[in-house]
Scaffold this motif. Structure first.
Motif, PDB file in Angstrom:
ATOM      1  N   VAL A  23       0.999   4.229  -2.772  1.00  0.00           N
ATOM      2  CA  VAL A  23       0.788   5.649  -2.472  1.00  0.00           C
ATOM      3  C   VAL A  23       1.987   6.478  -2.930  1.00  0.00           C
ATOM      4  CG1 VAL A  23       0.501   7.292  -0.610  1.00  0.00           C
ATOM      5  CG2 VAL A  23      -0.786   5.198  -0.581  1.00  0.00           C
ATOM      6  N   THR A  38      10.334  11.779   1.716  1.00  0.00           N
ATOM      7  CA  THR A  38       9.891  11.841   3.110  1.00  0.00           C
ATOM      8  C   THR A  38       8.967  10.681   3.436  1.00  0.00           C
ATOM      9  OG1 THR A  38       9.896  14.202   2.714  1.00  0.00           O
ATOM     10  CG2 THR A  38       9.037  13.466   4.813  1.00  0.00           C
ATOM     11  N   ALA A  39       8.031  10.409   2.514  1.00  0.00           N
ATOM     12  CA  ALA A  39       7.088   9.319   2.759  1.00  0.00           C
ATOM     13  C   ALA A  39       7.800   7.981   2.856  1.00  0.00           C
ATOM     14  CB  ALA A  39       6.036   9.284   1.656  1.00  0.00           C
ATOM     15  N   LEU A  79       1.867   7.007  -6.471  1.00  0.00           N
ATOM     16  CA  LEU A  79       0.811   7.982  -6.769  1.00  0.00           C
ATOM     17  C   LEU A  79       1.332   9.405  -6.583  1.00  0.00           C
ATOM     18  CD1 LEU A  79      -2.314   8.180  -7.333  1.00  0.00           C
ATOM     19  CD2 LEU A  79      -2.522   8.586  -4.904  1.00  0.00           C
ATOM     20  N   ILE A  80       2.097   9.619  -5.489  1.00  0.00           N
ATOM     21  CA  ILE A  80       2.662  10.960  -5.274  1.00  0.00           C
ATOM     22  C   ILE A  80       3.566  11.323  -6.439  1.00  0.00           C
ATOM     23  CG2 ILE A  80       4.013  12.417  -3.742  1.00  0.00           C
ATOM     24  CD1 ILE A  80       3.430  10.585  -1.488  1.00  0.00           C
ATOM     25  N   VAL A 105      10.906   7.487   3.917  1.00  0.00           N
ATOM     26  CA  VAL A 105      11.594   7.434   5.208  1.00  0.00           C
ATOM     27  C   VAL A 105      10.611   7.070   6.316  1.00  0.00           C
ATOM     28  CG1 VAL A 105      12.850   8.800   6.887  1.00  0.00           C
ATOM     29  CG2 VAL A 105      13.336   9.074   4.493  1.00  0.00           C
ATOM     30  N   ILE A 106       9.435   7.730   6.283  1.00  0.00           N
ATOM     31  CA  ILE A 106       8.438   7.437   7.310  1.00  0.00           C
ATOM     32  C   ILE A 106       7.990   5.985   7.205  1.00  0.00           C
ATOM     33  CG2 ILE A 106       6.092   7.959   8.037  1.00  0.00           C
ATOM     34  CD1 ILE A 106       6.683  10.870   7.219  1.00  0.00           C
ATOM     35  N   VAL A 123       8.839  18.941  -6.332  1.00  0.00           N
ATOM     36  CA  VAL A 123       8.181  18.821  -5.027  1.00  0.00           C
ATOM     37  C   VAL A 123       7.722  17.391  -4.734  1.00  0.00           C
ATOM     38  CG1 VAL A 123       6.300  19.657  -3.600  1.00  0.00           C
ATOM     39  CG2 VAL A 123       7.533  21.227  -5.060  1.00  0.00           C
ATOM     40  N   PRO A 124       7.020  16.709  -5.674  1.00  0.00           N
ATOM     41  CA  PRO A 124       6.563  15.352  -5.356  1.00  0.00           C
ATOM     42  C   PRO A 124       7.711  14.414  -5.009  1.00  0.00           C
ATOM     43  CG  PRO A 124       5.511  16.110  -7.347  1.00  0.00           C
ATOM     44  CD  PRO A 124       6.538  17.120  -7.003  1.00  0.00           C
ATOM     45  N   LEU A 145       0.838  -1.202   0.000  1.00  0.00           N
ATOM     46  CA  LEU A 145       0.000   0.000   0.000  1.00  0.00           C
ATOM     47  C   LEU A 145       0.872   1.250   0.000  1.00  0.00           C
ATOM     48  CD1 LEU A 145      -2.973  -0.519   2.462  1.00  0.00           C
ATOM     49  CD2 LEU A 145      -3.075   0.049   0.060  1.00  0.00           C
ATOM     50  N   GLY A 146       1.927   1.201   0.824  1.00  0.00           N
ATOM     51  CA  GLY A 146       2.823   2.344   0.904  1.00  0.00           C
ATOM     52  C   GLY A 146       3.475   2.636  -0.437  1.00  0.00           C
ATOM     53  N   LEU A 175       8.500  14.947  -1.549  1.00  0.00           N
ATOM     54  CA  LEU A 175       7.450  14.353  -0.709  1.00  0.00           C
ATOM     55  C   LEU A 175       7.629  12.844  -0.636  1.00  0.00           C
ATOM     56  CD1 LEU A 175       4.236  16.243  -1.871  1.00  0.00           C
ATOM     57  CD2 LEU A 175       5.958  16.939  -0.253  1.00  0.00           C
ATOM     58  N   PHE A 233       9.617   3.483   6.065  1.00  0.00           N
ATOM     59  CA  PHE A 233      10.703   2.623   6.561  1.00  0.00           C
ATOM     60  C   PHE A 233      10.623   2.503   8.079  1.00  0.00           C
ATOM     61  CE2 PHE A 233      14.935   2.894   8.548  1.00  0.00           C
ATOM     62  CZ  PHE A 233      15.430   1.648   8.221  1.00  0.00           C
ATOM     63  N   GLY A 234      10.466   3.647   8.742  1.00  0.00           N
ATOM     64  CA  GLY A 234      10.400   3.629  10.205  1.00  0.00           C
ATOM     65  C   GLY A 234       9.225   2.824  10.712  1.00  0.00           C
ATOM     66  N   VAL A 235       8.048   3.063  10.123  1.00  0.00           N
ATOM     67  CA  VAL A 235       6.847   2.392  10.604  1.00  0.00           C
ATOM     68  C   VAL A 235       6.946   0.884  10.373  1.00  0.00           C
ATOM     69  CG1 VAL A 235       4.406   2.124  10.192  1.00  0.00           C
ATOM     70  CG2 VAL A 235       5.366   4.385  10.325  1.00  0.00           C
TER      71      VAL A 235
END
Lengths: 493, 174, 124
Positions: free
Chosen positions: C39, C73-74, C42-43, C76-77, C66-67, C35-36, C70, C79-81
């Motif tokens: 998404v 960042t998404a 999609l960005i 990296v997040i 810009v995307p 899912l990640g 983004l 990966f952490g989660v």
């Protein structure tokens, strides 16, 4: 002055770094955490005073101009939320130290808590949608750690539900953000209102729904609430206190912000129905439970309904009532969980079957519970009455009779279920096992925990006492929030 | 459980890793410094370095990790502190938060050398990422040791559990 | 957004959603990873057509940077989660030998005593 905005995020993060370096020394960790929480609160108070005098403050990161840079924006609403939030974080931190929630097994408590503080500050100050998402993730990540701090079976079980649902929520949010960017070419909340208004109605509605679903799950509105009563009670009391008081309200903050700023012209009948259902389902759930923590968790949901109701009604009057409601609800809910923590600490249980007659042993503790409980139910002269009065009178003005009926009925049932806790835990005769403890004051056994609880409960009384000036502040904040042009003008000069 | 206790490891893997580690470490540093205006950066560089450490763990077992004698939590703290200090130092010198400063040096032989303060931020991120991945790895190794010590019962299939009967009832009702 | 990318996003999101519906945490994690990625893709496509890097001195069709920022960042997040969830799955396995997500215990207890719920549930 504007340099203070990043500091509200940076100071707790720096504290987290120091706290990681001092992971072997609990005393250092505590000192650092308290210092950082005090500093953040002081900054928040400064910001709120400054913003009220001089209007919206902004800070552009990296020295880029306002329309390109990552912006931090503090208008009256976000500054007020920041102040209430950081004060609660400070109070609960002291309480947690009193309870020794940061013992050997949980040396990650302070770093995670400080990261949570940074995330909360960031979420309130973020000036664009993507950074709102990023700071949501920062505070969520910290909340995952805090929720599963001890790694027990129950915490892992309920933590899994919490984490998975929040990750899915994040993905919905990112999808919404990506589609908004694709449709408008910007994520800056100052530029978005104009560009979103130019979109076709259908697309705008779709984008709005994506954001509402994401923030709705965070705020635990119907039908996206089921994770909350499962996960919050599993955490240690100080953790669930700050989650209950603050985290769902950040979802509400995001709903208020996006609904008023980005999608001002929307038919909100559906949101009003959702608000009614949230109130009703939450209170029904609460009445069915027999554990203090779970009853209180269900009440979070039903109270969120009142705030969403204010957003759904729309207009300056309703938004100012919502802001006042949030201002009152955060300390009230926190203090209820703090009292519950003392009860659990003292008796070893939070189940109503196993606790009884606490009022006989400590009248003060019973009073500490009763004041926020009656305030939550909305009895005059407490702060909850004024919050509910504000929301309901707007609904009356708009002739939405049915939501008024629901709100009043739910308020009555809240009272019933609060009295159920009071009857179960505080009234009656003490349990035989607890009689041996005698009449030595429960509060005196836990001085720091009790001190913090007394302070927070006094704070809720102060909100009722100074309701006039506070309500006028909320009205000014609501004017800020609903006035898109002033927000844009403040950010893009 | 742990087949990485050093007794059953693969010679081929450990020898390959031994040769690969210096290259990976160098590459990770290259990625970090390249990140200013090309693909790369502290996160990517840190992940490559962390991958090198994980490979070493796979090659030579937990002993390889313990021999590093670095506390990963300290690394996290240092990295985070470095990254924040970079952002805040700009604030202290009267610029915007995280605003970067560029110095141009002319050391002999190399020619012009551009140093950007944001690369310090990248180094901080690099250290932080390495620390995080190592902390996860160390936690797993410790948990593995714990499991190996306590030798729990054989892995139970889900159907053995007591509450399973009512769940299957509920499932059939759905 | 090119047709191929749209199909890829759809397939990843579909497979991810299917996996997330399971009770086993490892499958949920795989599903969340898919899912990640859907998404993130999609960005990336929300930035429009691909082109040159927007650096001073270059010419031609620029791509929107810009995307990509983004997405980074998404990622990296994400990966952490995901690493956090993996460690939770591992912990769950060390505690009770599997990684199934169980029902809420208190909910289950309430559901087992339907009479009591009715008693309290009708206050009016």
């Amino acid at each position: 002055m504007n340099d203070l905005l990043p500091l509200a995020i940076v100071i707790p993060l720096a504290g987290a770094a120091v706290s990681l370096l001092a992971i072997r020394s609990r005393a250092t960790q505590r000192v650092v955490a308290i210092l950082c929480a005090v500093a953040t609160t002081a900054i928040a108070v400064t910001i709120v005073v400054h913003v009220d005098r001089n209007g919206t403050a902004t800070a552009a990161m990296g020295g880029w101009p306002g329309s390109i840079a990552i912006n931090l924006v503090a208008d009256r609403f976000s500054a007020l939320m920041l102040t209430v939030g950081s004060t609660m974080l400070l109070a609960v931190l002291l309480y947690a130290i009193g309870q020794r929630a940061d013992d050997e097994r949980s040396r990650w408590y302070h770093p995670a808590y400080l990261v949570l503080t940074a995330g909360v500050s960031g979420a309130f100050l973020a000036g664009d949608l993507f950074n709102l998402f990023v700071f949501f993730e920062v505070l969520l990540m910290a909340s995952y750690v805090l929720l599963t701090l001890e790694g027990t079976d129950g915490q892992i079980r309920s933590g899994t539900t919490y984490v998975v649902l929040n990750v899915v929520e994040s993905m919905v949010l990112v999808t919404g953000v990506a589609l908004i960017f694709a449709a408008t070419g910007t994520l800056n909340m100052a530029e978005l209102p104009e560009r979103l208004a130019a979109l076709p109605d259908g697309i705008r509605l779709g984008l709005n729904l994506l954001l509402l679903i994401a923030f709705g799950l965070k705020a635990a509105v119907f039908p996206l609430f089921s994770w909350l009563p499962d996960s919050y009670p599993a955490a240690p009391s100080p953790v669930s206190a700050v989650f209950a008081g603050l985290l769902t309200k950040i979802g509400v903050y995001a709903i208020v912000r996006t609904q008023t700023l980005l999608f001002p012209e929307t038919n909100r009948t559906l949101l009003l129905v959702v608000a009614g259902l949230t109130m009703a389902i939450g209170v029904f759930g609460a009445i069915a439970q027999s554990d203090m923590k779970r009853i209180l968790s269900f009440h979070i949901i039903s109270q969120i309904g009142y705030m969403v109701m204010g957003v759904a009604l729309g207009g300056v009057a309703a938004i100012s009532a919502t802001i006042f409601y949030m201002l009152h609800h955060i300390p009230v809910k926190t203090s209820l969980f703090l009292v519950e923590g003392i009860v659990e600490r003292d008796t070893g249980s939070s189940t109503l079957d196993k606790v009884s007659g606490l009022a006989r042993r400590s009248g003060w503790l019973a009073a500490l519970f009763l004041i926020p409980a009656l305030s939550l139910a909305g009895l005059p002269p407490f702060s909850g009455f004024l919050g509910k009065l504000g929301v309901v009178s707007v609904a009356l003005d708009q002739r939405s009779w049915w939501i008024v009926a629901v709100a009043l009925a739910v308020s009555l049932m809240t009272l019933v279920s609060m009295l159920k806790i009071f009857n179960g835990a505080f009234w009656g005769d003490p349990m035989p096992s607890q009689v041996t403890a005698g009449r030595t004051g429960v509060l005196r056994h836990h001085p720091l925990m009790s001190g913090v609880t007394v302070a927070v409960v006094t704070g809720t009384l102060a909100i009722a006492l100074f309701a006039g000036p506070l309500y006028r502040f909320c009205e000014r904040a609501a004017f800020d929030v609903t006035n898109t042009a002033s927000y844009t003008a403040a950010v893009i000069r | 459980m742990s087949n990485l206790d050093g007794t059953r490891r693969s010679i081929i893997l450990s020898e390959t890793v031994n040769g690969l580690t210096p290259v990976l470490l160098l590459f990770s540093v290259f990625l970090t410094f390249r990140g200013h205006n090309a693909p790369g950066g502290g996160f990517a560089g840190g992940l490559v370095m962390a991958a090198a450490i994980i490979l070493r763990y796979l090659g030579s077992g937990p002993a390889g990790i313990r021999s590093l004698r670095i506390d990963p939590i300290m690394l996290m703290g240092i990295g985070l502190a470095l990254a924040i200090a970079t952002g805040t130092s700009a604030l202290l010198s009267g610029k915007g938060f995280l605003e970067s400063t560029i110095w141009k040096l002319h050391p002999p032989l190399i020619g012009e050398m551009k140093i950007v303060s944001s690369s310090v931020f990248d180094i901080g991120v690099h250290i932080l990422v390495v620390g995080v991945v190592m902390a996860i790895l160390v936690a797993f190794v410790e948990a593995d040791d714990e499991v190996a010590r306590s030798r729990p019962a054989v892995k139970r299939p889900a159907s053995d559990r007591s509450n399973d009967s009512d769940r299957s009832n509920e499932d059939s009702q759905r | 957004m090119s047709f191929g990318q749209a199909i890829l996003v759809a397939v990843l999101a579909g497979a991810g959603t299917y996996l997330v519906m399971h009770r086993t945490l490892t499958r949920i994690i795989l599903g969340l990873a898919m899912l990640g990625n859907a998404v993130n893709l999609l960005i990336l496509t929300s930035g429009g057509t691909p082109g040159e890097a927007p650096v001073i001195g270059r010419t031609g069709e620029f791509t929107d940077p810009v995307p990509q920022a983004l997405v980074l960042t998404a990622i990296v997040i994400g990966f952490g989660v995901l690493s956090f969830l993996l460690s939770m799955a591992y912990r769950s396995w060390t505690i009770d030998g599997n990684d199934e997500v169980e029902d809420d215990i208190a909910d289950r207890r309430l559901a087992d005593e339907p009479d009591e719920v009715v008693d309290h549930g009708e206050p009016t």
